[in-house]
Enzyme design. Structure first.
Site, short mmCIF file in Angstrom:
data_model
loop_
_atom_site.label_atom_id
_atom_site.label_comp_id
_atom_site.label_asym_id
_atom_site.label_seq_id
_atom_site.Cartn_x
_atom_site.Cartn_y
_atom_site.Cartn_z
N ASN A 178 0.82 -1.20 0.00
CA ASN A 178 0.00 0.00 0.00
C ASN A 178 0.86 1.26 0.00
O ASN A 178 0.96 1.95 -1.00
CB ASN A 178 -0.94 -0.04 1.21
CG ASN A 178 -1.96 1.09 1.17
OD1 ASN A 178 -1.81 2.04 0.43
ND2 ASN A 178 -3.00 0.97 1.97
N ASP A 179 1.52 1.50 1.11
CA ASP A 179 2.27 2.75 1.22
C ASP A 179 3.39 2.86 0.20
O ASP A 179 3.72 3.96 -0.24
CB ASP A 179 2.84 2.89 2.63
CG ASP A 179 1.73 2.94 3.67
OD1 ASP A 179 0.68 3.51 3.36
OD2 ASP A 179 1.91 2.39 4.77
N VAL A 180 3.97 1.73 -0.21
CA VAL A 180 5.10 1.79 -1.14
C VAL A 180 4.67 2.08 -2.57
O VAL A 180 5.51 2.28 -3.44
CB VAL A 180 5.94 0.49 -1.11
CG1 VAL A 180 6.55 0.28 0.25
CG2 VAL A 180 5.13 -0.70 -1.55
#
Lengths: 504, 103
Positions: free
Chosen positions: A430-432
């Site tokens: 997600n964040d990456v």
């Protein structure tokens, strides 16, 4: 004879630590390096048990020592063998905490030795001259008998070891979700004040210790307020360790663990000073400095500064950017549609994340990849440096599933190929892949390099739900027209995909 | 202040070791690929378990009537062993996966 044998054992131990660390930093020799260091450690421990002597006296309490070693070994091996690959980071943090606690306990015991010096005993130890000098100095009051320096080392070991212990336990709790982020207004000021009190109190103790002995029943004891201050420092160090890690968001936990790791190294080195023990000193300092560099390297891999990590409270409740509600519509894709997309793509890029790890889906993921390759699709994996919970976490997981090394692409390489990629399959990451890191200066992850999956022709995101990722930030990517969502547990979804791809 | 200066004077050789070790530690791992960050951290974690030696000395010196030293020393030995053994085994498990893919 025995003493020189022990010195040689320590020398070999120190050298193996250096060689071990060196070998650990190259992929080809890493495993051997670990064994080399372990061998040196065994030698140093065995040497200490059988050859160590102080004032002509050998160690005793062998029963206690061996049962302690046995319990520790059995529990340690079982814990390390049983732990799932996904829970590895927590485990490392926990072991680190144990080391910190060990240093803390040593300091407590040594303080109590220092605080109660039985006069008769020092003399009967055979070291008459030293004991006499000490006595004369003590009685004459104020003359330095190195007790201040010794106390300083004990306090350093206590403070650093305790902070590392408390911090590691919190980091462990955070990684497995038992401890939630917690921050309050002015927390940094509270933390700094606490640290200030610890330093001042410790300095005060070192300054006054020489004049604080009273003679009682043939022994010297420190005044009660010295002991009380010592335990206040202990309590404050625990509180500081907890509050230091509490506000730091989960995504930055690897950096914190690495930092605490180097703290424990320094605490171990304090033991080296205390016992004049070269192997503890070199081992501890090596880890202290290598750990610090490693921490900085990890920060660089995430394009964040250490200061930012420690003060920025990444993803914490205070960060304004995180609170921004994303209201948009996203579209879902069915398993069979996704299978068709993947099957008829020329080039597919798989972006694995923690979701894949949690679902233990690395094997079925490899299966899908092989199947697609058989059908003529070019498949590769894009590995973000901090995908999962720790740098290198994904590489380890995929290697476990026999994914060939050449298929794993590092971030820069993968980003270069995004333009020519037909479909990206994001598995629980997600964040990456959050474009906010590039576009939104308010976002707490702004500046972190990401996998630019939005440059591919199509993105399929597998997630369990629309809930934000580990850093607690909404992801614009999910609302982009190119993106289709494929909800469900990564393993179940991949199994269905494999079945579908087989028939289309 | 005097105590500190005196201490440095007394342990000057160890101070040298400390400073040289700091440079060595930096030098030894400054070119490590990101893939190896986790195993390296874990390996370093096991190495600082050398603190166990201090625990063994505490335990081995404890008088049989000094219950505080006995109990805390015993705990320290257990925790230190956990750190060493667990650390090396976990690191080996991680690296095992790396060597497999070489074949």
């Amino acid at each position: 004879m025995q003493a020189s044998l022990l010195s040689i054992a320590y020398l070999i131990g120190s050298v193996t630590f250096i060689i071990g660390l060196k070998m650990l930093s190259h992929p080809a020799s890493a495993r051997k390096g670990n064994l080399v260091a372990a061998g040196g450690m065994f030698l140093a421990i065995a040497g200490t048990i059988f050859l160590y002597e102080e004032g002509g006296e050998k160690l005793h309490n062998y029963g206690w020592i061996f049962s302690g070693l046995l319990i520790g070994t059995v529990v340690g091996v079982i814990a390390a063998r049983k732990v799932k690959m996904t829970a590895m980071p927590e485990m490392v943090s926990m072991f680190n905490g144990m080391g910190g606690a060990c240093a803390m306990l040593i300091s407590i015991v040594e303080f109590n030795h220092l605080a109660h010096t039985p006069v008769s005993l020092s003399i009967s130890n055979g070291n008459l001259n030293a004991a006499l000098t000490d006595l004369i100095n003590m009685v004459s009051g104020g003359v330095d008998v190195h007790v201040g320096g010794k106390l300083l080392i004990i306090l350093l070991g206590l403070i650093i070891g305790t902070v590392s212990f408390a911090g590691s336990v919190i980091a462990w709790g955070k990684l497995n979700g038992k401890v939630k982020d917690f921050a309050f207004k002015g927390q940094h000021i509270v933390n700094l004040t606490m640290l200030g009190i610890i330093v001042i109190l410790a300095g005060y103790l070192v300054a006054v210790i020489n004049n604080s002995y009273v003679m009682e029943e043939g022994s010297y004891h420190v005044l009660p307020q010295i002991s009380i201050s010592f335990y206040i420092i202990l309590a404050l160090s625990i509180a500081y360790g907890v509050l230091f890690v509490m506000p730091i968001g989960g995504a930055d936990m690897p950096v914190v663990i690495s930092l605490l790791n180097s703290f424990t190294g320094v605490a171990a080195a304090c033991g080296g000073f205390l016992y004049n023990n070269p192997v503890m000193l070199t081992g501890g300092i090596l880890v202290g400095s290598a750990g610090t560099i490693l921490t900085i390297l990890m920060c660089k891999a995430m394009n964040r500064s250490l200061k930012n990590v420690l003060i920025g409270s990444f993803g914490g409740p205070k960060t304004g950017g995180a609170a921004k509600e994303q209201t948009g519509s996203y579209k879902e894709i069915s398993i069979s549609d996704a299978a068709v997309v993947l099957r008829y793509a020329n080039k597919v890029m798989i972006v694995p994340g923690y979701g894949l790890a949690v679902a233990q889906a690395q094997h079925v993921c490899h299966e899908l990849e092989k199947l697609l390759e058989e059908k003529g699709v070019q498949v590769s994996y894009a590995i973000h440096p901090v995908a999962g919970r720790m740098p290198g976490h994904m590489n380890v997981l995929l290697a476990e599933a026999d994914v060939p090394y050449e298929k794993l692409e590092e971030m820069e390489q993968a980003n270069g190929e995004m333009n020519t990629t037909d479909a990206v399959l994001v598995l629980g990451a997600n964040d990456v892949v959050n474009p906010a890191a590039k576009n939104d200066p308010d976002s707490p992850i702004y500046g972190m390099p990401i996998l630019e999956v939005e440059n591919a022709k199509m993105v399929i995101v597998n997630k369990r739900s629309m809930k934000p990722g580990y850093a607690g930030i909404e992801n614009d990517l999910f609302f982009q027209p190119k993106t289709s969502m494929l909800f469900g547990d990564a393993k179940a979804v991949l199994q269905q995909l494999v079945a579908e791809v087989k028939i289309v | 202040m005097d105590a500190i200066l005196d201490f440095i004077q007394l342990h000057i050789e160890m101070v040298y070791i400390v400073i040289l070790s700091i440079f060595l530690g930096i030098e030894v791992i400054s070119r490590v690929p990101a893939v190896l960050h986790t195993p390296l951290m874990s390996g370093a974690n096991a190495i600082h378990g050398v603190v166990i030696i201090g625990a063994i000395i505490v335990m081995g010196k404890a008088e049989s009537d000094n219950y505080l030293a006995l109990v805390l020393g015993f705990l320290a030995v257990i925790l230190g062993t956990l750190n060493v053994v667990g650390g090396f085994v976990v690191t080996d498990r991680m690296l095992e996966m790396f060597s497999k893919k070489k074949k």
